[in-house]
Enzyme design. Sequence first.
Site, mmCIF file in Angstrom:
data_model
loop_
_atom_site.group_PDB
_atom_site.id
_atom_site.type_symbol
_atom_site.label_atom_id
_atom_site.label_comp_id
_atom_site.label_asym_id
_atom_site.label_seq_id
_atom_site.Cartn_x
_atom_site.Cartn_y
_atom_site.Cartn_z
ATOM 1 N N GLU A 1 -0.394 -37.902 -21.775
ATOM 2 C CA GLU A 1 -1.808 -37.860 -21.387
ATOM 3 C C GLU A 1 -2.336 -39.249 -21.023
ATOM 4 O O GLU A 1 -3.234 -39.387 -20.204
ATOM 5 C CB GLU A 1 -2.631 -37.255 -22.543
ATOM 6 C CG GLU A 1 -3.982 -36.724 -22.099
ATOM 7 C CD GLU A 1 -4.671 -35.859 -23.161
ATOM 8 O OE1 GLU A 1 -4.043 -35.470 -24.151
ATOM 9 O OE2 GLU A 1 -5.863 -35.573 -22.977
ATOM 10 N N HIS B 1 23.057 -29.592 -30.360
ATOM 11 C CA HIS B 1 23.655 -28.297 -30.041
ATOM 12 C C HIS B 1 22.782 -27.515 -29.065
ATOM 13 O O HIS B 1 22.895 -26.301 -28.952
ATOM 14 C CB HIS B 1 23.867 -27.498 -31.328
ATOM 15 C CG HIS B 1 24.717 -28.238 -32.305
ATOM 16 N ND1 HIS B 1 26.093 -28.099 -32.345
ATOM 17 C CD2 HIS B 1 24.411 -29.180 -33.239
ATOM 18 C CE1 HIS B 1 26.583 -28.911 -33.289
ATOM 19 N NE2 HIS B 1 25.587 -29.570 -33.831
ATOM 20 N N LYS C 1 -10.893 -27.583 -17.933
ATOM 21 C CA LYS C 1 -12.011 -27.319 -18.852
ATOM 22 C C LYS C 1 -13.233 -26.849 -18.059
ATOM 23 O O LYS C 1 -13.921 -25.909 -18.448
ATOM 24 C CB LYS C 1 -12.381 -28.603 -19.607
ATOM 25 C CG LYS C 1 -11.468 -28.981 -20.738
ATOM 26 C CD LYS C 1 -12.110 -30.097 -21.562
ATOM 27 C CE LYS C 1 -11.164 -30.670 -22.595
ATOM 28 N NZ LYS C 1 -11.648 -31.862 -23.259
HETATM 29 O O1 PA5 Z 1 -6.628 -37.437 -26.345
HETATM 30 C C1 PA5 Z 1 -7.620 -36.815 -25.985
HETATM 31 O O2 PA5 Z 1 -8.663 -37.380 -25.616
HETATM 32 C C2 PA5 Z 1 -7.612 -35.310 -26.000
HETATM 33 O O3 PA5 Z 1 -6.370 -34.811 -26.298
HETATM 34 C C3 PA5 Z 1 -8.629 -34.791 -27.016
HETATM 35 O O4 PA5 Z 1 -8.256 -35.251 -28.294
HETATM 36 C C4 PA5 Z 1 -8.699 -33.263 -27.025
HETATM 37 O O5 PA5 Z 1 -9.016 -32.786 -25.747
HETATM 38 C C5 PA5 Z 1 -9.752 -32.790 -28.017
HETATM 39 O O6 PA5 Z 1 -10.989 -33.401 -27.759
HETATM 40 P P1 PA5 Z 1 -12.149 -33.392 -28.813
HETATM 41 O O7 PA5 Z 1 -11.794 -34.252 -29.953
HETATM 42 O O8 PA5 Z 1 -13.336 -33.921 -28.079
HETATM 43 O O9 PA5 Z 1 -12.357 -31.979 -29.244
#
Ligand code: PA5
Length: 468
Positions: free
Chosen positions: A313, A342, A456
Amino acid sequence: MKQIKKNENCKKKMEIKLDFKNVMEDSIGSEHGVSNSDIDNIREKIANAHKRVLDGRKSGELGFYQLPYQDKEVSEILDISEDIKNKFDNFVVLGIGGSALGNIALHNALNHKFYNLLPKKDRNDCPRIFFLDNIDPKLIKELIDIIDLKKTVFNVITKSGSTSETIVNFLVFLDLLKSAVGDDWKKHIIITTDPERGDLRKLAEEESIISLSVPLNVGGRYSVLSPVGLLSAAVSGIDINQLLSGAAYMDKLCSSSEFDKNPSFELDKNPAYKSAALLYLEYVKNKKNITVFMPYSNSLIGIADWFSQIWAESLGKKYSLENEVVNTGFTPVSALGTTDQHSQLQLYVQGQYDKVIVFVEVENYNSQIDIPKLYPEFNSFEYLGGKSINQLINLEKQGTEHALVKNNRPNYTIKLPEINAFTIGQLLFIIEVQTVFMGALLNINPLDQPGVEEGKIYVCKKLGRKGY
Ligand code: PA5
């Protein structure tokens, strides 16, 4: 004075070490390996990346750098966790992505594998821990089936306060709690969210619900050492002071002040920068854009999943900082030794030359199991009897490494003297630094995730959320 020295020696003994020899051309040849002159050729890039990271740290943009040093928050978390231990039998984390993966990683790494099945006294009277990080209806139903709501506290974790998966899980359990405990429902919830913004912050204030803050400058996937990850860890008895002390130790190892003067030389003193630089060279020079994270320990598979998120990410980006299309990043793969020898290993040894394997080796598993000498008349039993399983697992890792090197496949090893809060703190922190340093080398922003937003927005539009 003596005591300080003793503590420093203990820390040194527990220092995690990285062995990069199998990424270098001396081990695996020039076509797939990296040479010292390759490193030298990117000296300037390394120096610039260091400057960018340093600026980000100084400006506060890279807020995770401050997390090892949060004393006030730690004592607040410890107070809350003591209270929870006295009152509840179950602790449920409601969160997703960066608001859950770190919690799961810590729990898997530092608690008993079958923690929830242990009698309460063997859990040091700590509650059972559950993580609900999806909206699979079957999973939710099955959690409802097994917890007694009257004895359960929910930690709702969402930095934005608006992630739909976390909100719907919260709404489901809020409704159930109201029916089960009436007006007492507020005592069964702890909110971890933005210090100022978002609907959950508003709710916490309006209803006087206990809450913790995710620092403004710490994004989800960098928040494991913030109240996000620390409360569930403390509630299950993990020594969060040791965890942060490990992170601080690694911070020190990765903060050489001499770096600006001679980046290539100092690279050897900064393990996070070195691993990022080698993976960068393997990517741009040798086209290896897959990073396989392969611990030889079931306790570390949660860390492999956490690594996959932060690596994917943070670095998988379409645009450079100058807004040019670059479509860059690494595909992370989580693998488990010996199990995946394996399953996946055949591909790593003989498939495409597009991967670097990162092993995590554990020197002392804190449990020794000897292999009984039984039925020595069977060849496949006889040679194993009398050895230890500890010997075998490390030998199997060496065997995998050997096969990879023989086939010119780059790999390196992170060595943990043992798995404890101090070493795990180091491991998490080194990966965070490695990630932002890689972001700087790739010239992208490792802190945002615009690609995730598109999905989203689609869901919000379809469900008719106001403002979408
Ligand atoms: O790393 C990130 O920013 C994302 O993976 C968020 O942690 C995830 O989308 C959850 O977001 P939030 O903490 O606002 O619910």
